[in-house]
Write a protein that holds these residues in place. Structure first.
Motif, PDB file in Angstrom:
ATOM      1  N   GLU A 124      -1.558  -2.650   7.555  1.00 25.13           N
ATOM      2  CA  GLU A 124      -2.520  -3.497   8.170  1.00 25.13           C
ATOM      3  C   GLU A 124      -3.080  -4.569   7.557  1.00 25.13           C
ATOM      4  O   GLU A 124      -3.230  -5.825   7.983  1.00 25.13           O
ATOM      5  CB  GLU A 124      -3.907  -2.562   8.375  1.00 25.13           C
ATOM      6  N   THR A 125      -2.809  -4.616   6.024  1.00 27.99           N
ATOM      7  CA  THR A 125      -3.400  -5.730   5.208  1.00 27.99           C
ATOM      8  C   THR A 125      -1.985  -6.797   5.112  1.00 27.99           C
ATOM      9  O   THR A 125      -2.363  -7.858   5.136  1.00 27.99           O
ATOM     10  CB  THR A 125      -3.641  -5.232   4.001  1.00 27.99           C
ATOM     11  N   ALA A 178      -2.278   7.568   4.694  1.00 33.72           N
ATOM     12  CA  ALA A 178      -3.279   6.621   4.798  1.00 33.72           C
ATOM     13  C   ALA A 178      -3.336   5.344   4.128  1.00 33.72           C
ATOM     14  O   ALA A 178      -3.590   4.223   4.548  1.00 33.72           O
ATOM     15  CB  ALA A 178      -4.587   7.421   4.390  1.00 33.72           C
ATOM     16  N   ILE A 179      -2.578   5.426   2.845  1.00 38.51           N
ATOM     17  CA  ILE A 179      -2.244   4.320   1.943  1.00 38.51           C
ATOM     18  C   ILE A 179      -1.410   3.202   2.801  1.00 38.51           C
ATOM     19  O   ILE A 179      -1.529   2.193   2.915  1.00 38.51           O
ATOM     20  CB  ILE A 179      -1.751   4.698   0.844  1.00 38.51           C
ATOM     21  N   LYS A 206      -0.598   3.088   5.790  1.00 38.49           N
ATOM     22  CA  LYS A 206      -1.524   2.521   7.056  1.00 38.49           C
ATOM     23  C   LYS A 206      -2.122   1.345   6.567  1.00 38.49           C
ATOM     24  O   LYS A 206      -1.913   0.200   7.293  1.00 38.49           O
ATOM     25  CB  LYS A 206      -2.161   3.473   7.748  1.00 38.49           C
ATOM     26  N   MET A 207      -2.890   1.370   5.650  1.00 38.89           N
ATOM     27  CA  MET A 207      -3.600   0.279   5.184  1.00 38.89           C
ATOM     28  C   MET A 207      -2.946  -0.856   4.588  1.00 38.89           C
ATOM     29  O   MET A 207      -3.322  -2.019   4.889  1.00 38.89           O
ATOM     30  CB  MET A 207      -4.619   0.777   4.065  1.00 38.89           C
TER      31      MET A 207
END
Lengths: 176, 116
Positions: A24-25, A17-18, A20-21
């Protein structure tokens, strides 16, 4: 990800999850593995920070459950006030979406039919069911009647046969 | 939990929140003395954590002193923690990495116990 020791301190946000974030950032930015690991741990630390502060605020308010207000105040007092607007917006958006979905699904259940029509259909179904039951009851009654008649006939012929047999006996006696 | 509530939660996760709320709740409860958390409060915390990750990543990247501008390193993050007041709380868990020999040297320089 299985872990043999269920230590509270080992609880972290899933790495995927991290990742992925971060992607995206910061698209197109190479992020070292140890940096990613660090972000995962920073997350946990952040959550603890917010929870502790919100919990303190909650205790002071003499309430037993941490409420959204407590979290918002915690964010403010810890210097994360800039997050508040966006966080509130998303919460509101979700509530609206959830409300719309509930309305839509209840409308679907009614199939758009007004209540009067539904009641009428219900009465029809009841009447039909009653009729079927009555027919069944009648059939059963008829069957019982037939069975009773047959039983009577059988009993009658049996007694007739008996009578015929006994008169024969009398004749035989006379002959002797 | 009715089917509708589950649906709502799943939709919330997919559309608006990337981090798993159940895990966030576990982490919150592992904090000492934390009692119960209202569902909305949990959602707010999860969302705030997401924003934090984005904020930390962006901040570190922008103020990164690395030679490579298309990379984010451990020291970029450590630097952000030291420079920003908001990220100060992270300094406990991200000590700046130092070379082993420097560490050993600093140990030698400490006053030895028992010396008068």
């Amino acid at each position: 990800m299985a872990s043999s020791s269920a230590n509270d301190d080992d609880l972290t946000i899933p790495r995927a999850a991290i990742n992925k974030m971060i992607k995206e950032t910061l698209p197109n930015v190479r992020v070292a593995n140890d940096a990613r690991e660090l972000v995962v741990n920073c997350c946990t630390e952040f959550i603890h920070l917010i929870s502790s502060e919100a919990n303190e605020i909650c205790n002071k308010s003499e309430k037993k459950t941490i409420s959204p207000e407590h979290v918002i105040n915690a964010l403010e007092s810890l210097g994360f006030g800039s997050y508040i607007t966006e966080v509130k917006d998303v919460l509101q958006e979700c509530k609206t979406v959830a409300m719309k979905r509930r309305k839509a699904s209840s409308r679907l259940e009614n199939l758009g039919i007004p209540e009067e029509e539904l009641l009428r259909q219900q009465q029809e179904l009841f009447a039909k069911a009653r009729q079927q039951q009555a027919e069944l009851a009648q059939q059963e009654w008829l069957q019982m009647q037939q069975a009773a008649q047959q039983a009577q006939l059988a009993a009658a012929s049996a007694s007739a046969a008996q009578q015929a047999g006994s008169s024969q006996d009398e004749d035989e006696e006379d002959d002797m | 939990m009715s089917a509708r509530n589950v649906e709502d939660k799943v939709a919330v996760n997919i559309k608006h929140v990337s981090l798993p709320m159940s895990r966030v709740k576990l982490i919150m409860k592992s904090s000492p003395d934390v009692s119960n958390i209202n569902q909305e409060a949990l959602f707010l915390t999860t969302k705030a954590t997401e924003l934090f990750v984005q904020h930390l990543a962006l901040s570190s990247y922008k103020s990164g002193s690395g030679k490579d501008h298309n990379a984010l390193s451990y020291s970029d993050l450590a630097g952000a923690a030291e420079e920003s007041e908001t990220f100060q709380f992270l300094t406990d868990i991200l000590p700046k990495k130092i070379l082993a020999k420097d560490y050993l040297k600093s140990l030698e320089e400490l006053p030895e116990e028992g010396d008068n």
